[in-house]
Scaffold this motif. Structure first.
Motif, PDB file in Angstrom:
ATOM      1  N   LEU A  29       5.114  -3.527  -7.698  1.00 50.62           N
ATOM      2  CA  LEU A  29       5.587  -3.842  -6.354  1.00 50.62           C
ATOM      3  C   LEU A  29       6.944  -3.193  -6.098  1.00 50.62           C
ATOM      4  O   LEU A  29       7.152  -2.564  -5.054  1.00 50.62           O
ATOM      5  N   ALA A  30       7.864  -3.300  -7.046  1.00 50.38           N
ATOM      6  CA  ALA A  30       9.196  -2.704  -6.889  1.00 50.38           C
ATOM      7  C   ALA A  30       9.104  -1.191  -6.777  1.00 50.38           C
ATOM      8  O   ALA A  30       9.805  -0.570  -5.960  1.00 50.38           O
ATOM      9  N   GLU A  31       8.228  -0.571  -7.553  1.00 47.89           N
ATOM     10  CA  GLU A  31       8.094   0.895  -7.514  1.00 47.89           C
ATOM     11  C   GLU A  31       7.466   1.361  -6.215  1.00 47.89           C
ATOM     12  O   GLU A  31       7.868   2.396  -5.663  1.00 47.89           O
ATOM     13  N   VAL A  32       6.500   0.614  -5.698  1.00 46.85           N
ATOM     14  CA  VAL A  32       5.906   0.967  -4.410  1.00 46.85           C
ATOM     15  C   VAL A  32       6.959   0.843  -3.316  1.00 46.85           C
ATOM     16  O   VAL A  32       7.103   1.735  -2.469  1.00 46.85           O
ATOM     17  N   GLU A  33       7.714  -0.256  -3.327  1.00 43.22           N
ATOM     18  CA  GLU A  33       8.735  -0.474  -2.300  1.00 43.22           C
ATOM     19  C   GLU A  33       9.826   0.590  -2.340  1.00 43.22           C
ATOM     20  O   GLU A  33      10.349   0.989  -1.308  1.00 43.22           O
ATOM     21  N   SER A  34      10.170   1.076  -3.530  1.00 46.88           N
ATOM     22  CA  SER A  34      11.229   2.083  -3.645  1.00 46.88           C
ATOM     23  C   SER A  34      10.701   3.516  -3.516  1.00 46.88           C
ATOM     24  O   SER A  34      11.487   4.452  -3.434  1.00 46.88           O
ATOM     25  N   GLY A  35       9.360   3.671  -3.531  1.00 43.80           N
ATOM     26  CA  GLY A  35       8.777   5.009  -3.446  1.00 43.80           C
ATOM     27  C   GLY A  35       8.835   5.781  -4.759  1.00 43.80           C
ATOM     28  O   GLY A  35       8.734   7.009  -4.757  1.00 43.80           O
ATOM     29  N   ASP A  36       8.985   5.090  -5.875  1.00 44.86           N
ATOM     30  CA  ASP A  36       9.062   5.716  -7.196  1.00 44.86           C
ATOM     31  C   ASP A  36       7.654   6.107  -7.652  1.00 44.86           C
ATOM     32  O   ASP A  36       6.955   5.338  -8.298  1.00 44.86           O
ATOM     33  N   GLU A  37       7.242   7.302  -7.311  1.00 47.63           N
ATOM     34  CA  GLU A  37       5.882   7.779  -7.595  1.00 47.63           C
ATOM     35  C   GLU A  37       5.574   7.821  -9.087  1.00 47.63           C
ATOM     36  O   GLU A  37       4.505   7.395  -9.517  1.00 47.63           O
ATOM     37  N   ASP A  38       6.518   8.327  -9.888  1.00 49.75           N
ATOM     38  CA  ASP A  38       6.280   8.411 -11.333  1.00 49.75           C
ATOM     39  C   ASP A  38       6.156   7.020 -11.955  1.00 49.75           C
ATOM     40  O   ASP A  38       5.267   6.763 -12.759  1.00 49.75           O
ATOM     41  N   GLY A  39       7.061   6.122 -11.599  1.00 44.90           N
ATOM     42  CA  GLY A  39       7.006   4.757 -12.105  1.00 44.90           C
ATOM     43  C   GLY A  39       5.748   4.051 -11.644  1.00 44.90           C
ATOM     44  O   GLY A  39       5.106   3.328 -12.409  1.00 44.90           O
ATOM     45  N   PHE A  40       5.379   4.261 -10.378  1.00 45.71           N
ATOM     46  CA  PHE A  40       4.156   3.675  -9.828  1.00 45.71           C
ATOM     47  C   PHE A  40       2.939   4.093 -10.635  1.00 45.71           C
ATOM     48  O   PHE A  40       2.130   3.267 -11.043  1.00 45.71           O
ATOM     49  N   ARG A  41       2.812   5.373 -10.896  1.00 44.20           N
ATOM     50  CA  ARG A  41       1.646   5.889 -11.625  1.00 44.20           C
ATOM     51  C   ARG A  41       1.602   5.312 -13.043  1.00 44.20           C
ATOM     52  O   ARG A  41       0.562   4.865 -13.519  1.00 44.20           O
ATOM     53  N   MET A  83      -2.723  -2.537   0.054  1.00 42.97           N
ATOM     54  CA  MET A  83      -3.381  -3.662  -0.611  1.00 42.97           C
ATOM     55  C   MET A  83      -2.419  -4.783  -0.978  1.00 42.97           C
ATOM     56  O   MET A  83      -2.839  -5.898  -1.285  1.00 42.97           O
ATOM     57  N   LEU A  84      -1.127  -4.502  -0.969  1.00 42.69           N
ATOM     58  CA  LEU A  84      -0.132  -5.457  -1.443  1.00 42.69           C
ATOM     59  C   LEU A  84       0.074  -6.620  -0.484  1.00 42.69           C
ATOM     60  O   LEU A  84       0.004  -6.466   0.730  1.00 42.69           O
ATOM     61  N   THR A  85       0.367  -7.771  -1.067  1.00 38.86           N
ATOM     62  CA  THR A  85       0.857  -8.920  -0.316  1.00 38.86           C
ATOM     63  C   THR A  85       2.303  -9.112  -0.751  1.00 38.86           C
ATOM     64  O   THR A  85       2.823  -8.350  -1.587  1.00 38.86           O
ATOM     65  N   GLU A  86       2.946 -10.134  -0.267  1.00 37.18           N
ATOM     66  CA  GLU A  86       4.334 -10.359  -0.682  1.00 37.18           C
ATOM     67  C   GLU A  86       4.431 -10.705  -2.162  1.00 37.18           C
ATOM     68  O   GLU A  86       5.496 -10.564  -2.764  1.00 37.18           O
ATOM     69  N   GLY A  88       2.546  -9.107  -4.409  1.00 31.32           N
ATOM     70  CA  GLY A  88       2.030  -7.948  -5.129  1.00 31.32           C
ATOM     71  C   GLY A  88       0.515  -7.914  -5.062  1.00 31.32           C
ATOM     72  O   GLY A  88      -0.079  -8.404  -4.106  1.00 31.32           O
ATOM     73  N   LEU A  89      -0.106  -7.363  -6.061  1.00 35.51           N
ATOM     74  CA  LEU A  89      -1.578  -7.306  -6.119  1.00 35.51           C
ATOM     75  C   LEU A  89      -2.151  -8.592  -6.691  1.00 35.51           C
ATOM     76  O   LEU A  89      -3.266  -8.983  -6.384  1.00 35.51           O
ATOM     77  N   ILE A  90      -1.385  -9.231  -7.567  1.00 37.59           N
ATOM     78  CA  ILE A  90      -1.846 -10.428  -8.265  1.00 37.59           C
ATOM     79  C   ILE A  90      -1.051 -11.626  -7.759  1.00 37.59           C
ATOM     80  O   ILE A  90       0.162 -11.682  -7.932  1.00 37.59           O
ATOM     81  N   PRO A  91      -1.735 -12.585  -7.137  1.00 36.00           N
ATOM     82  CA  PRO A  91      -0.998 -13.752  -6.650  1.00 36.00           C
ATOM     83  C   PRO A  91      -0.397 -14.563  -7.791  1.00 36.00           C
ATOM     84  O   PRO A  91      -0.982 -14.655  -8.866  1.00 36.00           O
ATOM     85  N   ASP A  92       0.784 -15.089  -7.563  1.00 35.21           N
ATOM     86  CA  ASP A  92       1.461 -15.922  -8.593  1.00 35.21           C
ATOM     87  C   ASP A  92       0.785 -17.254  -8.741  1.00 35.21           C
ATOM     88  O   ASP A  92       0.185 -17.798  -7.924  1.00 35.21           O
TER      89      ASP A  92
END
Length: 92
Positions: A29-41, A83-86, A88-92
Motif C-alpha cells: 500500500l505504501a509503495e503504491v501510494e508513493s509510486g515506488d515501482e521497484d518496491g511495488f514489484r 483494487m486497493l481499499t483504505e 490495502g488488498l487484505i482487510p485487517d
C-alpha cells in the motif's frame, strides 16, 4: 480462508498466516501510494509467493467462493491501485 490469485487459481489459507500477509500488504500500500515501482514489484511478488507457500492450492475444478482476491503477478501499479481499499488488498 479461500484466496484467489487472479490468473492462477485458488488457495486455502489458514487465518494464522494473515499477520505476515498484512505486513506485506501494508508495504505494498505504501509503495503504491508513493509510486515506488521497484518496491511495488518486489513486494507484490513476495506477497503472492507467501500466499502460494503458506496456503494449499485447491483443485482447478473446485468452485469455492473466494473470500479474498489478489492481483495477478504481472499486474501494474495502476491495476493494483484500483483494487486497493483504505486497508490495502487484505482487510485487517
Amino acid at each position: 480462508m479461500i484466496v484467489r490469485i487472479m490468473g492462477e487459481g485458488q488457495v486455502k489459507l489458514d487465518d494464522s498466516h494473515f499477520p505476515t500477509l498484512n505486513e506485506l500488504d501494508d508495504e505494498l500500500l505504501a509503495e503504491v501510494e508513493s509510486g515506488d515501482e521497484d518496491g511495488f514489484r518486489r513486494t507484490l511478488t513476495a506477497l503472492l509467493e507467501a500466499v502460494r507457500t503458506l496456503g494449499a492450492p485447491l483443485s482447478e475444478d473446485s468452485l469455492e467462493p473466494s473470500e479474498l482476491i489478489l492481483p495477478a503477478p504481472d499486474a501494474t501499479i495502476d491495476e493494483v491501485r484500483a483494487m486497493l481499499t483504505e486497508d490495502g488488498l487484505i482487510p485487517d
